[in-house]
Design an enzyme around this catalytic site. Structure first.
Site, PDB file in Angstrom:
ATOM      1  N   ASN A  38      52.869  30.185-108.813  1.00 26.47           N
ATOM      2  CA  ASN A  38      53.589  31.432-108.589  1.00 26.47           C
ATOM      3  C   ASN A  38      54.390  31.876-109.821  1.00 26.47           C
ATOM      4  OD1 ASN A  38      54.692  33.579-107.233  1.00 26.47           O
ATOM      5  ND2 ASN A  38      55.933  32.364-105.819  1.00 26.47           N
ATOM      6  N   HIS A 123      60.104  29.959 -90.708  1.00 28.89           N
ATOM      7  CA  HIS A 123      61.266  30.415 -91.479  1.00 28.89           C
ATOM      8  C   HIS A 123      62.027  31.488 -90.713  1.00 28.89           C
ATOM      9  CE1 HIS A 123      59.668  29.368 -95.766  1.00 28.89           C
ATOM     10  NE2 HIS A 123      59.548  28.367 -94.934  1.00 28.89           N
ATOM     11  N   ARG A 148      63.369  26.494 -89.754  1.00 28.67           N
ATOM     12  CA  ARG A 148      64.294  26.535 -90.890  1.00 28.67           C
ATOM     13  C   ARG A 148      65.177  27.755 -90.735  1.00 28.67           C
ATOM     14  NH1 ARG A 148      62.776  27.798 -97.174  1.00 28.67           N
ATOM     15  NH2 ARG A 148      63.219  29.905 -96.427  1.00 28.67           N
ATOM     16  N   TYR A 160      69.513  32.654-100.778  1.00 28.07           N
ATOM     17  CA  TYR A 160      68.104  32.278-100.779  1.00 28.07           C
ATOM     18  C   TYR A 160      67.488  32.382 -99.371  1.00 28.07           C
ATOM     19  CZ  TYR A 160      63.912  29.627-100.589  1.00 28.07           C
ATOM     20  OH  TYR A 160      62.627  29.283-100.337  1.00 28.07           O
ATOM     21  N   ASP A 210      67.333  24.943 -96.224  1.00 20.37           N
ATOM     22  CA  ASP A 210      66.922  24.797 -97.629  1.00 20.37           C
ATOM     23  C   ASP A 210      68.071  25.209 -98.551  1.00 20.37           C
ATOM     24  OD1 ASP A 210      65.640  24.686-100.049  1.00 20.37           O
ATOM     25  OD2 ASP A 210      63.965  25.978 -99.478  1.00 20.37           O
ATOM     26  N   HIS A 212      67.740  24.951-101.878  1.00 22.96           N
ATOM     27  CA  HIS A 212      67.018  25.507-103.032  1.00 22.96           C
ATOM     28  C   HIS A 212      67.607  25.086-104.374  1.00 22.96           C
ATOM     29  CE1 HIS A 212      64.107  28.718-104.491  1.00 22.96           C
ATOM     30  NE2 HIS A 212      63.449  28.051-103.554  1.00 22.96           N
ATOM     31  N   GLU A 236      67.083  20.451 -97.376  1.00 18.32           N
ATOM     32  CA  GLU A 236      66.030  20.495 -98.397  1.00 18.32           C
ATOM     33  C   GLU A 236      66.586  20.814 -99.780  1.00 18.32           C
ATOM     34  OE1 GLU A 236      62.833  22.992 -97.127  1.00 18.32           O
ATOM     35  OE2 GLU A 236      62.217  23.512 -99.162  1.00 18.32           O
ATOM     36  N   GLU A 262      59.010  20.203-103.687  1.00 15.88           N
ATOM     37  CA  GLU A 262      58.039  21.303-103.778  1.00 15.88           C
ATOM     38  C   GLU A 262      57.676  21.646-105.216  1.00 15.88           C
ATOM     39  OE1 GLU A 262      60.257  24.180-101.490  1.00 15.88           O
ATOM     40  OE2 GLU A 262      60.759  25.343-103.262  1.00 15.88           O
ATOM     41  N   ARG A 283      58.145  16.398-100.247  1.00 15.20           N
ATOM     42  CA  ARG A 283      57.609  17.730 -99.969  1.00 15.20           C
ATOM     43  C   ARG A 283      56.591  18.207-100.999  1.00 15.20           C
ATOM     44  NH1 ARG A 283      59.880  21.912 -99.964  1.00 15.20           N
ATOM     45  NH2 ARG A 283      58.778  22.789 -98.192  1.00 15.20           N
ATOM     46  N   HIS A 312      55.363  21.319 -98.793  1.00 22.02           N
ATOM     47  CA  HIS A 312      55.598  22.725 -99.089  1.00 22.02           C
ATOM     48  C   HIS A 312      54.428  23.552 -98.548  1.00 22.02           C
ATOM     49  CE1 HIS A 312      57.087  26.121-101.351  1.00 22.02           C
ATOM     50  NE2 HIS A 312      55.948  26.258-101.999  1.00 22.02           N
ATOM     51  N   ASP A 316      53.230  31.052-101.305  1.00 23.66           N
ATOM     52  CA  ASP A 316      52.885  30.988-102.723  1.00 23.66           C
ATOM     53  C   ASP A 316      51.784  29.964-102.968  1.00 23.66           C
ATOM     54  OD1 ASP A 316      54.353  28.684-102.420  1.00 23.66           O
ATOM     55  OD2 ASP A 316      55.677  29.037-104.120  1.00 23.66           O
ATOM     56  N   GLU A 339      55.423  22.728 -93.685  1.00 24.02           N
ATOM     57  CA  GLU A 339      55.974  24.081 -93.781  1.00 24.02           C
ATOM     58  C   GLU A 339      54.853  25.088 -93.513  1.00 24.02           C
ATOM     59  OE1 GLU A 339      57.348  25.241 -97.673  1.00 24.02           O
ATOM     60  OE2 GLU A 339      58.747  26.707 -96.845  1.00 24.02           O
ATOM     61  N   TRP A 402      67.818  29.167-109.517  1.00 20.88           N
ATOM     62  CA  TRP A 402      67.461  30.090-108.435  1.00 20.88           C
ATOM     63  C   TRP A 402      66.806  29.281-107.322  1.00 20.88           C
ATOM     64  CZ3 TRP A 402      62.839  31.323-105.937  1.00 20.88           C
ATOM     65  CH2 TRP A 402      62.969  32.299-104.919  1.00 20.88           C
TER      66      TRP A 402
END
Ligand code: MG
Length: 402
Positions: A38, A123, A148, A160, A210, A212, A236, A262, A283, A312, A316, A339, A402
């Site tokens: 991605n 999600h 999640r 996020y 998550d 992130h 996560e 991930e 993951r 994961h 993506d 996921e 991010w």
């Protein structure tokens, strides 16, 4: 002996970018492998087209492990997301071919099913806690057993995992969007946000969250402690994992289960995390961790240390990857959860899949191979569009994870 006679890199953007490798053998059998990275898609496409495809022609498609070793050790330059995604695409396509030649679904090649379906998590998200609660209710009504939960942190536009519109797609702009982030606001907000989810819906489903990669180990330990009474399935990506030993500090601080992986590309990214039991769930994914062959090796190492899997599965990665993941998920004894974000109808115009979602689990297709077909005419209707993932900035303007 059959040989590989063709290998084609197909780039298509039905709602989002996907790179797929299609290998053809002298017997006319074809196999698909996902090569999507991605935001850096064309790097893998070039690695495949310019460097790997010439090596594949004339080789024996049956020798999957040998091919993996040849491409990994033969490059001299090991690991890294571009290399490992390219190797994954070749590996996955060869498993698909082997299954079709044998007349077996890939899960049977991997030793057969240990379970019929792989439990998935969906999600749920919201621009406010009220919206999140509505979305959690929606996933419960759809039969999900694991959800999640993410909500926008008040005053933090860079929160996020919050969906805008029907489909959550962070890589949405031609140049990276820059999003502001306040760790302090998030740490104040997250426990009460998830607390309201438990308060409203109780404990009869698995709740995931998550982070992130946005916290330090100290902050993550504090957050994990605050989550303990909510009995999360996992927290996560609490902190970036380049420094594997940093997870020891989180572990000492909290009993909240930890998941990460991930962005991992190889077993070496998680060797210490697994063998020192610094995490509960690994993951890593088929597409970014070297294909079915290598991810299975990671999962087997994890099994020795009572670490479970939780691959994961955001959009993506393509339906080819998701299908490969489900075939692997149903075979490994230490499966945890998968996921799952449904791909868009546009994506399914290109990729025809055989896996099925029922009662909060994905069931693999019993068709030979992976059970996914790519419609090349449809793929050609959706040319590549440059897109980037967002970049995070702290409130003082400096770059953050991010
Ligand atoms: Mg994640």
């Amino acid at each position: 002996m059959a040989t590989i006679t063709g290998a084609k890199v197909i780039i298509t953007s039905p709602g989002r970018n996907f790179v797929t490798l299609k290998i053809t053998t002298s017997d006319g059998v074809t196999g698909l492998g996902d090569a999507t990275l991605n935001g850096r898609e064309l790097a893998v496409a070039a690695y495949l087209r310019d460097h790997l495809v010439p090596l594949l022609i004339g080789r024996d498609p049956d020798r999957i492990e040998d091919m993996w070793q040849y491409l990994y050790k033969g490059a001299y330059w090991r690991r890294g997301p571009v290399t490992m995604t390219a190797i994954a695409a070749v590996d996955t396509a060869l498993w698909d071919i082997k299954g079709k030649v044998a007349g077996m679904p890939v899960y049977d090649l991997l030793g057969g099913r240990a379970r019929d379906g792989a439990m998935v998590y969906g999600h749920a998200s919201g621009g406010s806690v009220a919206e999140l609660l509505d979305d959690v209710a929606r996933f419960r009504d759809l039969g999900y057993r694991a959800i999640r939960a993410q909500a926008a942190v008040p005053g933090s536009p860079g929160s996020y995992g919050v969906r805008h519109g029907a489909i959550y797609e962070p890589a949405a702009t031609a140049l990276p969007e820059e999003q502001l982030w306040s760790t302090e606001d998030y740490l104040d907000f997250a426990p009460s946000c998830l607390g309201q989810v438990r308060e409203k819906f109780g404990f009869d489903f698995h709740l995931l969250h998550d982070v992130h990669h946005r916290l330090t180990p100290t902050e993550a330990g504090r957050l994990g402690r605050a989550f303990e009474e909510l009995r999360l399935f996992w927290m996560e990506d609490p902190t970036p994992a380049e420094l594997q030993e940093s997870f020891r500090q989180i572990r000492r601080a909290t009993t909240t289960p930890i998941a990460v992986g991930e962005v991992f590309n190889s077993i070496w990214d998680c060797q210490q995390l697994i063998t020192e039991r610094l995490i509960d769930y690994i993951r890593a994914s088929v597409v970014h961790a070297g294909g079915i062959t290598h991810l299975r090796r990671i999962f087997h190492l994890a099994e020795l240390y009572q670490v479970r899997t939780g691959s994961h599965g955001a959009t993506d990665l393509s339906p080819v990857s998701l299908s490969a993941a489900v075939h692997l998920d149903v075979t490994v004894p230490n499966f945890g959860v998968q996921e799952y974000m449904a791909h868009s109808p546009l994506t399914h115009e290109v990729f025809r899949t055989g896996y099925e979602l029922r009662d909060g689990a994905l069931y693999p297709s019993s068709a030979p191979g992976l059970g996914v077909e790519l419609d090349e005419e449809a793929a050609a209707r959706f040319p590549y569009e440059p897109k980037y993932l967002p970049v995070g900035r702290r409130t003082d303007g400096s770059v953050h994870d991010w």
